[in-house]
Design an enzyme around this catalytic site. Sequence first.
Site, mmCIF file in Angstrom:
data_model
loop_
_atom_site.group_PDB
_atom_site.id
_atom_site.type_symbol
_atom_site.label_atom_id
_atom_site.label_comp_id
_atom_site.label_asym_id
_atom_site.label_seq_id
_atom_site.Cartn_x
_atom_site.Cartn_y
_atom_site.Cartn_z
ATOM 1 N N HIS A 146 57.280 36.183 45.990
ATOM 2 C CA HIS A 146 57.361 34.911 45.275
ATOM 3 C C HIS A 146 58.811 34.657 44.895
ATOM 4 O O HIS A 146 59.693 35.487 45.202
ATOM 5 C CB HIS A 146 56.435 34.927 44.046
ATOM 6 C CG HIS A 146 56.636 36.113 43.148
ATOM 7 N ND1 HIS A 146 57.787 36.298 42.424
ATOM 8 C CD2 HIS A 146 55.855 37.191 42.884
ATOM 9 C CE1 HIS A 146 57.704 37.419 41.739
ATOM 10 N NE2 HIS A 146 56.538 37.989 42.005
ATOM 11 N N GLY A 154 63.489 42.965 38.720
ATOM 12 C CA GLY A 154 63.303 41.845 37.798
ATOM 13 C C GLY A 154 63.110 42.334 36.369
ATOM 14 O O GLY A 154 62.479 43.371 36.138
ATOM 15 N N GLY A 170 55.372 43.399 48.189
ATOM 16 C CA GLY A 170 54.991 42.273 49.034
ATOM 17 C C GLY A 170 54.384 41.125 48.258
ATOM 18 O O GLY A 170 54.471 41.054 47.034
ATOM 19 N N TYR A 171 53.747 40.223 48.999
ATOM 20 C CA TYR A 171 53.228 38.964 48.479
ATOM 21 C C TYR A 171 54.345 38.274 47.698
ATOM 22 O O TYR A 171 54.238 37.972 46.514
ATOM 23 C CB TYR A 171 51.964 39.157 47.635
ATOM 24 C CG TYR A 171 51.033 37.979 47.810
ATOM 25 C CD1 TYR A 171 50.334 37.803 49.001
ATOM 26 C CD2 TYR A 171 50.899 37.013 46.820
ATOM 27 C CE1 TYR A 171 49.525 36.705 49.201
ATOM 28 C CE2 TYR A 171 50.086 35.900 47.012
ATOM 29 C CZ TYR A 171 49.402 35.753 48.193
ATOM 30 O OH TYR A 171 48.600 34.658 48.386
ATOM 31 N N GLN A 229 50.718 54.034 41.764
ATOM 32 C CA GLN A 229 51.000 53.368 40.493
ATOM 33 C C GLN A 229 49.811 52.555 39.985
ATOM 34 O O GLN A 229 49.912 51.875 38.964
ATOM 35 C CB GLN A 229 52.272 52.532 40.577
ATOM 36 C CG GLN A 229 52.214 51.311 41.479
ATOM 37 C CD GLN A 229 53.584 50.687 41.649
ATOM 38 O OE1 GLN A 229 54.427 51.190 42.381
ATOM 39 N NE2 GLN A 229 53.837 49.559 40.985
ATOM 40 N N HIS A 261 60.956 37.520 43.546
ATOM 41 C CA HIS A 261 61.502 38.436 44.562
ATOM 42 C C HIS A 261 62.667 37.767 45.309
ATOM 43 O O HIS A 261 63.692 38.395 45.570
ATOM 44 C CB HIS A 261 60.446 38.761 45.624
ATOM 45 C CG HIS A 261 59.263 39.521 45.125
ATOM 46 N ND1 HIS A 261 57.992 39.006 45.148
ATOM 47 C CD2 HIS A 261 59.158 40.768 44.608
ATOM 48 C CE1 HIS A 261 57.151 39.899 44.678
ATOM 49 N NE2 HIS A 261 57.824 40.980 44.328
HETATM 50 O O1 PAF Z 1 57.859 46.112 40.856
HETATM 51 C C1 PAF Z 1 57.239 46.437 41.890
HETATM 52 O O2 PAF Z 1 56.890 45.613 42.742
HETATM 53 C C2 PAF Z 1 56.885 47.895 42.098
HETATM 54 O O3 PAF Z 1 56.558 48.525 40.903
HETATM 55 C C3 PAF Z 1 57.967 48.681 42.861
HETATM 56 C C4 PAF Z 1 59.262 48.768 42.072
HETATM 57 C C5 PAF Z 1 58.232 48.032 44.205
HETATM 58 C C6 PAF Z 1 57.486 50.113 43.107
HETATM 59 O O4 PAF Z 1 56.321 50.141 43.859
#
Ligand code: PAF
Length: 282
Positions: free
Chosen positions: A34, A147, A31-32, A61, A37
């Site tokens: 930019h 990305g 989310g959030y 994570q 994404h």
């Molecule tokens: O890159 C991310 O935003 C995160 O590491 C992902 C791949 C969505 C896993 O939580």
Amino acid sequence: MEIIAGVKEMRRRSEQLRMERKTIAFVPTMGYLHEGHLSLMQEGRKMGDVLAISIFVNPTQFGPGEDYERYPRDMKRDLQLAREVGVDIVFTPSTQEMYPPEFQTSVEVEKVTKNLCGISRPHHFRGVTTVVAKLFNIVKPHLALFGQKDYQQLATIKRMMEDLNMDIEIIGLPTVRETDGLAMSSRNTYLKSKERKAAQSLYRSLCRGEELFHQGEKSAAAILQEIRGIIEAEQLTQIDYAKICNPQTLEDIEEIEDEGVIALAVKIGKTRLIDNLILKEE
Ligand code: PAF
């Protein structure tokens, strides 16, 4: 645009789409959103019949003392942006459903996760691969887009796909940058204006590294010395790592033969930023 929170409902929807022979393109996110994404979504929109994204801030994570609690969240804005890009399905699972109390399984990619971010964030990639494997099992995409800014994450996910024979095409897309070169990241929002200025040194140093390489410098140490100099000239920066690695194995290299990846992690105030650049003979 469909918004699906339940795991069972998402699985059912994906199965139905697969029975209709629809190609599902998937962009997992925390989310959030930019521009980085959105560029993945725009590409996914072209590649799949159906574009699904997930929005889930994955607790596993983040290490102790990291920014899980304060990680920026704005679901209303994210849904609006997703709608504008033409997303078909947004999967927004709850932490309780993704990680129920009895949860005890994880996916660990061993070697490619050891260097770079794996040194200061030893459990980070296990959290990433576990959640990505779960999301893949639930959303059942044909292809997934990530990305290249998170270069080690992309290499780790590709390794997991190979090793576990997962039948999903992984597509890595170039880093999207602000006009001053700063790589787009949800964490850029933490930067105060002086920090933001200091953050420009990351890309500046990568470009200088690339320039030296193309001028014939093949010694990683010589290139890294210049890179460090540029970053350290900014008072607010603290280098976590600045390395040149083999782009596949992510092991450190001393001499760059055909290609290498310059990888950086730098703390600016309390914000840790990463960036990278591929060196390749033209
Ligand atoms: O890159 C991310 O935003 C995160 O590491 C992902 C791949 C969505 C896993 O939580």
